[in-house]
Design a protein around this motif. Structure first.
Motif, short mmCIF file in Angstrom:
data_model
loop_
_atom_site.label_atom_id
_atom_site.label_comp_id
_atom_site.label_asym_id
_atom_site.label_seq_id
_atom_site.Cartn_x
_atom_site.Cartn_y
_atom_site.Cartn_z
N ALA A 366 -1.45 -6.81 -4.51
CA ALA A 366 -2.28 -7.39 -4.79
C ALA A 366 -2.26 -8.68 -4.13
O ALA A 366 -3.30 -9.16 -3.50
CB ALA A 366 -2.51 -7.06 -6.26
N ALA A 367 -1.07 -9.64 -4.81
CA ALA A 367 -0.60 -10.71 -3.49
C ALA A 367 -0.88 -11.33 -2.70
O ALA A 367 -1.04 -12.14 -1.51
CB ALA A 367 0.56 -10.83 -4.41
N ARG A 370 -4.18 -10.70 -1.07
CA ARG A 370 -4.73 -12.00 -0.92
C ARG A 370 -4.87 -12.75 0.15
O ARG A 370 -6.05 -13.68 0.93
CB ARG A 370 -4.16 -13.19 -2.28
CG ARG A 370 -5.22 -12.57 -3.85
CD ARG A 370 -4.96 -13.75 -5.26
NE ARG A 370 -3.20 -13.51 -4.61
CZ ARG A 370 -2.40 -13.26 -6.16
NH1 ARG A 370 -3.46 -11.90 -6.29
NH2 ARG A 370 -1.34 -13.15 -6.13
N ASP A 371 -4.13 -12.59 0.78
CA ASP A 371 -3.71 -13.12 2.20
C ASP A 371 -4.31 -12.65 3.50
O ASP A 371 -3.81 -13.23 4.90
CB ASP A 371 -2.72 -13.46 2.45
CG ASP A 371 -1.70 -15.33 0.95
OD1 ASP A 371 -2.96 -15.22 0.96
OD2 ASP A 371 -1.49 -15.10 1.22
#
Length: 466
Positions: A366-367, A370-371
């Motif tokens: 998920a992290a 984000r990018d």
């Protein structure tokens, strides 16, 4: 390399499933004609490819006279021999028990067949789906129609071989470590592993501590995969996920693409890494923002996934008699299944932490997303191996090392539950398909399908019949 296919001038032609639906609906062909052509094609292919586990041709001919409704009404298909279909045995690719015909459709088959697809039978897989090569000690290997000296890939191998060889345009597959994406890569197909919970699943799959298995289809076109997800969503809807909807074309949105050529503990072979970077160049040429990134994979992932894999094998060994009755004989399991079970038994004390970390892999994923919108990597770390290289009757340590070297990119999404699709965008110097894999955040199948449409238009993939 002698390719094997059954494409010809019959009711199936070289149509994909959506194209076949159009011909059936405008009455250019009838469902009985289509089914008869598919059965004839299987008869030509299977002696060389060894893909069919259970033929149900009489049933298919009977259903063709009055096919059930649904968008795909009358389109011939196969289901993999690890899901329950009423009246068909579920053999799981092994000799350790005598399978009995199922009394009713499982949840997956009920949803799958409600789309109108008409089953011709069930397809071969590796024993309980553990090996990335379907090689049976008694019945032999499932072989790729692109080169029958090579494996047809992971446990959905039988389905992939029949779709790639032209017997049917679409077939069921499922994926617990890459078994939709691996045979898609090997056989030049589209193979999308959906987000966890996207499609209905059978009881045993739903009950796993980490639900690594997702069901889907293998197809020859993006539109067939998109149409299947659209129609399946009409039958079964996961309310906590955004709907896929009706995806029919590329998006105008330009995406942030992270490119990875190192898998779990293994670098892609030089040729495969080069093909991956060429695909990245194609994406950049289409206007997407592309950058090389590190994979969002914890250092512990390989050992944790292997231990969890072993836990599933151990559960099969110890519950086999309860599940399959008096015919259960674990001595007839292959060395890979038994070796995985031994590995889990030796390391049972580590299982709770491994399961905990596998579940936490969703956070790292998920992290990452984000990018980035999409991650690109090769589906497999190296070219398709010959039949015998991954033979599960070999010494366990030998075959396991070879498995881990080849299958270094696909297992991550099984732990995270994210969707990923293998597309036949590359061809090796030997003329073999080499899939490229695109992954996205959970629930973002629409993004993957839109990008897949764009790549299919920009770089049409090689066809076995050309």
């Amino acid at each position: 390399m002698a390719r094997v296919h059954a494409f010809g001038d019959d009711a199936l032609g070289d149509l994909d499933a959506v194209g076949l639906v159009a011909r059936i609906q405008d009455r250019s062909v009838s469902v009985p004609e289509v089914v008869a052509a598919a059965i004839a094609r299987v008869g030509r292919l299977d002696p060389e490819l060894n893909a069919v586990a259970f033929p149900a041709y009489d049933r298919a001919r009977s259903e063709a006279a009055n096919p059930r409704g649904g968008f795909f009404a009358g389109v011939p298909t196969f289901l993999k021999d690890n899901v329950d279909v009423a009246g068909m045995p579920t053999g799981q690719g092994c000799d350790a028990y005598a399978p009995r015909p199922s009394e009713r459709d499982g949840d997956l088959a009920r949803m799958y067949l409600a789309t109108g697809l008409l089953p011709l039978g069930k397809t071969r897989l590796s024993e309980f789906g553990f090996s990335p090569s379907a090689e049976h000690p008694r019945l032999g290997a499932v072989r790729s129609p692109w080169d029958p000296s090579r494996t047809a890939g992971a446990s959905s191998a039988g389905s992939a071989a029949l779709v790639a060889g032209g017997a049917v345009p679409i077939a069921h597959a499922n994926d617990g470590g890459g078994s939709i994406r691996i045979p898609a890569s090997v056989n030049g197909l589209v193979g999308l592993k959906p987000t966890r919970d996207r499609l209905a699943q059978d009881r045993l799959t739903r009950g796993m501590p980490v639900r690594i298995v997702s069901d889907g289809v293998l197809t020859r076109s993006v539109r067939d995969t998109a149409a299947f997800l659209r129609e399946a969503e009409k039958v079964y809807r996961a309310l906590h996920l955004p709907p896929v909807g009706d995806i029919t074309r590329p998006s105008r949105a330009r995406l942030r693409v992270g490119v990875v050529t190192r898998g779990v503990g293994v670098d892609a072979a030089p040729e495969v890494a080069e093909l991956t970077l060429k695909t990245a160049g194609l994406l950049e040429g289409l206007g997407h923002h592309v950058e090389t990134v590190d994979p969002p994979v914890p250092d512990s992932f390989r050992d944790d996934f292997l231990l969890y894999w072993g836990l599933l094998a151990l559960a099969i060994v110890h519950t086999g008699r309860r599940q399959h009755g008096r015919t259960w004989d674990p001595s007839r399991l292959d060395n890979l299944t038994l070796g995985l079970a031994r590995h889990a038994r030796r390391h049972l004390h580590r299982v709770p932490l491994a399961i905990h970390r596998l579940k936490r892999s969703r956070r790292a994923s998920a992290a990452f997303f984000r990018d980035h919108d999409v991650v690109l990597c090769p589906t497999l770390a190296s070219e398709t191996p010959p039949v015998g290289y991954l033979d599960p009757t070999q010494d366990y340590e030998t075959v396991l090392a070879r498995v881990l070297e080849w299958v270094a990119f696909t297992p991550l999404q099984n732990a995270t539950g994210d969707p990923a699709v293998s597309l036949p965008l590359a061809t090796t110097a030997a003329g073999l398909p080499q899939g490229m894999m695109l992954g996205a955040a959970a629930g973002r199948e629409a993004t993957l399908l839109e990008l897949a449409y764009e790549l299919e238009e920009a770089h049409p993939w090689a066809r076995i019949q050309d």
